[in-house]
Write a protein that holds these residues in place. Structure first.
Motif, PDB file in Angstrom:
ATOM      1  N   ALA A 152       0.597  -1.071   0.020  1.00 38.10           N
ATOM      2  CA  ALA A 152       0.146   0.120  -0.234  1.00 38.10           C
ATOM      3  C   ALA A 152       1.056   1.190  -0.003  1.00 38.10           C
ATOM      4  O   ALA A 152       0.338   2.108   0.656  1.00 38.10           O
ATOM      5  CB  ALA A 152      -0.708   0.193   1.308  1.00 38.10           C
ATOM      6  N   ASP A 153       2.033   1.278  -0.271  1.00 38.90           N
ATOM      7  CA  ASP A 153       3.326   2.574  -0.374  1.00 38.90           C
ATOM      8  C   ASP A 153       2.405   3.805  -1.405  1.00 38.90           C
ATOM      9  O   ASP A 153       2.300   5.105  -0.417  1.00 38.90           O
ATOM     10  CB  ASP A 153       4.374   2.089  -1.212  1.00 38.90           C
ATOM     11  CG  ASP A 153       4.890   0.909  -2.031  1.00 38.90           C
ATOM     12  OD1 ASP A 153       3.574   0.776  -2.620  1.00 38.90           O
ATOM     13  OD2 ASP A 153       5.449   0.935  -3.063  1.00 38.90           O
ATOM     14  N   GLU A 154       1.679   3.424  -1.963  1.00 40.81           N
ATOM     15  CA  GLU A 154       1.111   4.411  -2.929  1.00 40.81           C
ATOM     16  C   GLU A 154       0.302   5.404  -2.120  1.00 40.81           C
ATOM     17  O   GLU A 154       0.234   6.045  -2.726  1.00 40.81           O
ATOM     18  CB  GLU A 154       0.910   4.205  -4.031  1.00 40.81           C
ATOM     19  CG  GLU A 154      -0.567   3.128  -4.219  1.00 40.81           C
ATOM     20  CD  GLU A 154      -1.443   2.832  -5.856  1.00 40.81           C
ATOM     21  OE1 GLU A 154      -1.863   3.289  -5.737  1.00 40.81           O
ATOM     22  OE2 GLU A 154      -1.280   1.599  -5.355  1.00 40.81           O
ATOM     23  N   ALA A 155      -0.332   4.729  -1.184  1.00 46.36           N
ATOM     24  CA  ALA A 155      -0.691   5.350   0.127  1.00 46.36           C
ATOM     25  C   ALA A 155      -0.297   6.206   1.063  1.00 46.36           C
ATOM     26  O   ALA A 155      -0.824   6.505   1.698  1.00 46.36           O
ATOM     27  CB  ALA A 155      -2.099   4.536   0.744  1.00 46.36           C
ATOM     28  N   VAL A 156       0.966   6.145   0.640  1.00 50.24           N
ATOM     29  CA  VAL A 156       1.517   7.140   1.508  1.00 50.24           C
ATOM     30  C   VAL A 156       1.168   8.669   2.222  1.00 50.24           C
ATOM     31  O   VAL A 156       0.857   9.510   3.146  1.00 50.24           O
ATOM     32  CB  VAL A 156       3.455   7.255   1.623  1.00 50.24           C
ATOM     33  CG1 VAL A 156       4.039   7.850   2.843  1.00 50.24           C
ATOM     34  CG2 VAL A 156       3.900   5.750   1.676  1.00 50.24           C
ATOM     35  N   ALA A 157       1.487   8.941   0.794  1.00 58.34           N
ATOM     36  CA  ALA A 157       0.868  10.836   0.469  1.00 58.34           C
ATOM     37  C   ALA A 157      -1.263  10.862   1.559  1.00 58.34           C
ATOM     38  O   ALA A 157      -0.979  11.931   2.920  1.00 58.34           O
ATOM     39  CB  ALA A 157       1.364  11.122  -0.520  1.00 58.34           C
ATOM     40  N   PRO A 158      -1.979  10.553   1.453  1.00 63.90           N
ATOM     41  CA  PRO A 158      -2.940  10.421   1.810  1.00 63.90           C
ATOM     42  C   PRO A 158      -2.772  10.121   3.702  1.00 63.90           C
ATOM     43  O   PRO A 158      -3.364  10.569   3.862  1.00 63.90           O
ATOM     44  CB  PRO A 158      -4.079   9.629   1.465  1.00 63.90           C
ATOM     45  CG  PRO A 158      -3.069   8.538  -0.179  1.00 63.90           C
ATOM     46  CD  PRO A 158      -1.821   9.501   0.082  1.00 63.90           C
ATOM     47  N   LEU A 159      -2.243   9.032   4.006  1.00 58.51           N
ATOM     48  CA  LEU A 159      -1.634   8.907   4.876  1.00 58.51           C
ATOM     49  C   LEU A 159      -1.419   9.759   6.134  1.00 58.51           C
ATOM     50  O   LEU A 159      -1.873  10.373   7.478  1.00 58.51           O
ATOM     51  CB  LEU A 159      -1.071   7.365   5.141  1.00 58.51           C
ATOM     52  CG  LEU A 159      -1.798   6.361   4.954  1.00 58.51           C
ATOM     53  CD1 LEU A 159      -0.793   4.761   5.155  1.00 58.51           C
ATOM     54  CD2 LEU A 159      -3.329   5.533   6.097  1.00 58.51           C
ATOM     55  N   ALA A 160       0.174  10.101   5.233  1.00 54.41           N
ATOM     56  CA  ALA A 160       0.133  11.885   5.621  1.00 54.41           C
ATOM     57  C   ALA A 160      -0.242  12.827   6.169  1.00 54.41           C
ATOM     58  O   ALA A 160      -0.306  13.132   6.770  1.00 54.41           O
ATOM     59  CB  ALA A 160       1.690  11.934   4.860  1.00 54.41           C
ATOM     60  N   ALA A 161      -1.121  12.534   5.395  1.00 51.32           N
ATOM     61  CA  ALA A 161      -2.161  13.809   5.397  1.00 51.32           C
ATOM     62  C   ALA A 161      -3.659  13.593   6.541  1.00 51.32           C
ATOM     63  O   ALA A 161      -4.149  14.689   7.310  1.00 51.32           O
ATOM     64  CB  ALA A 161      -2.744  14.027   3.642  1.00 51.32           C
ATOM     65  N   ALA A 162      -3.567  12.542   6.346  1.00 52.31           N
ATOM     66  CA  ALA A 162      -5.068  11.428   7.116  1.00 52.31           C
ATOM     67  C   ALA A 162      -4.381  12.554   8.096  1.00 52.31           C
ATOM     68  O   ALA A 162      -5.076  11.685  10.185  1.00 52.31           O
ATOM     69  CB  ALA A 162      -4.755  10.080   7.196  1.00 52.31           C
ATOM     70  N   ALA A 163      -2.554  11.888   8.818  1.00 54.61           N
ATOM     71  CA  ALA A 163      -2.227  12.222  10.307  1.00 54.61           C
ATOM     72  C   ALA A 163      -2.316  13.269  10.499  1.00 54.61           C
ATOM     73  O   ALA A 163      -2.047  13.705  11.843  1.00 54.61           O
ATOM     74  CB  ALA A 163      -0.527  11.591  10.024  1.00 54.61           C
ATOM     75  N   GLN A 164      -3.249  13.648  10.188  1.00 55.01           N
ATOM     76  CA  GLN A 164      -2.905  15.682  10.635  1.00 55.01           C
ATOM     77  C   GLN A 164      -4.582  15.398  10.963  1.00 55.01           C
ATOM     78  O   GLN A 164      -5.072  16.694  10.862  1.00 55.01           O
ATOM     79  CB  GLN A 164      -2.391  16.812   9.867  1.00 55.01           C
ATOM     80  CG  GLN A 164      -0.828  16.412   9.719  1.00 55.01           C
ATOM     81  CD  GLN A 164      -0.272  16.774  10.759  1.00 55.01           C
ATOM     82  OE1 GLN A 164      -1.140  17.747  11.936  1.00 55.01           O
ATOM     83  NE2 GLN A 164       1.044  16.090  11.249  1.00 55.01           N
ATOM     84  N   ASP A 165      -5.861  14.500  10.864  1.00 51.87           N
ATOM     85  CA  ASP A 165      -7.273  14.837  10.649  1.00 51.87           C
ATOM     86  C   ASP A 165      -7.219  15.000  12.183  1.00 51.87           C
ATOM     87  O   ASP A 165      -6.664  15.158  13.151  1.00 51.87           O
ATOM     88  CB  ASP A 165      -7.623  13.614  10.354  1.00 51.87           C
ATOM     89  CG  ASP A 165      -9.318  12.602  10.211  1.00 51.87           C
ATOM     90  OD1 ASP A 165      -9.643  12.805   8.917  1.00 51.87           O
ATOM     91  OD2 ASP A 165      -9.377  12.816  11.517  1.00 51.87           O
TER      92      ASP A 165
END
Length: 208
Positions: A99-112
């Motif tokens: 799921a490495d292509e999801a790093v960018a959206p996960l990085a954003a979600a880490a600021q949810d």
């Protein structure tokens, strides 16, 4: 029922049948890999938040074989329902390195805005990414999270990244002065590990 039949029930069955079929697919885990495509299509079509969580959970139970679903699951990180966003991050962590292509959206979600979503996103970054600059930056930012548990998790993840987290050493050192004792301890351990692994190898002594 066989996996294709269960997948068909998810797509076309009434509510109770769909829920039972999703539960059965989740129990099959990796053996339900053939259901990834129909589940992914239905994930996008699900209008009910609880149902989107159920479909996501079935995909997560399939594990790494659910990699084709990553774009659709990552899109749920922007869902209007916090529980769905949290479920999406959890599924991505279950898929793992694929799921490495999801790093960018996960990085954003880490600021949810939701603390549970932030925690799940951090956990997923630790499971998916070996320490890319984008992941290190996102996790280091979480050292300033309002929730002590999330700050501690961020420190643990950075420690796990080892030398890859060398650019986060300043943030980790600042976290050794955190108001929370558990955060301070995790930060100290992370600083020690990152520093040790980032240090250049000692020169080899040769005989005279």
């Amino acid at each position: 029922p066989a996996v294709p039949e269960l997948a068909a029930q998810v797509v076309r069955g009434p509510t109770e049948v769909r829920a039972a079929a999703l539960g059965a697919l989740a129990q099959l885990g990796p053996d339900a890999a053939d259901a990834v495509a129909p589940l992914t299509a239905h994930l996008r079509a699900g209008k009910d938040a609880e149902y989107r969580q159920q479909v996501a959970a079935a995909l997560g139970a399939i594990g790494p074989a659910a990699r084709p679903a990553v774009p659709a699951v990552a899109a749920l990180l922007r869902d209007r329902d916090a529980a769905v966003r949290q479920a999406a991050a959890t599924v991505l962590s279950q898929i793992g390195a694929g799921a490495d292509e999801a790093v960018a959206p996960l990085a954003a979600a880490a600021q949810d805005r939701d603390a549970d979503v932030r925690e799940a996103a951090l956990f997923a970054l630790g499971e998916i990414d070996p320490g890319s600059p984008a992941a290190v930056k996102a996790v280091a930012a979480a050292l300033r999270d309002r929730v002590p548990g999330n700050r501690r998790r961020a420190a643990l993840i950075l420690g796990g990244y080892g030398a890859s987290a060398r650019d986060a050493l300043d943030e980790l050192k600042a976290a050794t002065r955190d108001p929370s004792g558990t955060v301070r301890e995790a930060a100290r351990e992370a600083v020690a590990k990152v520093t040790r692994e980032a240090a250049p190898p000692a020169p080899v002594k040769t005989g005279s």
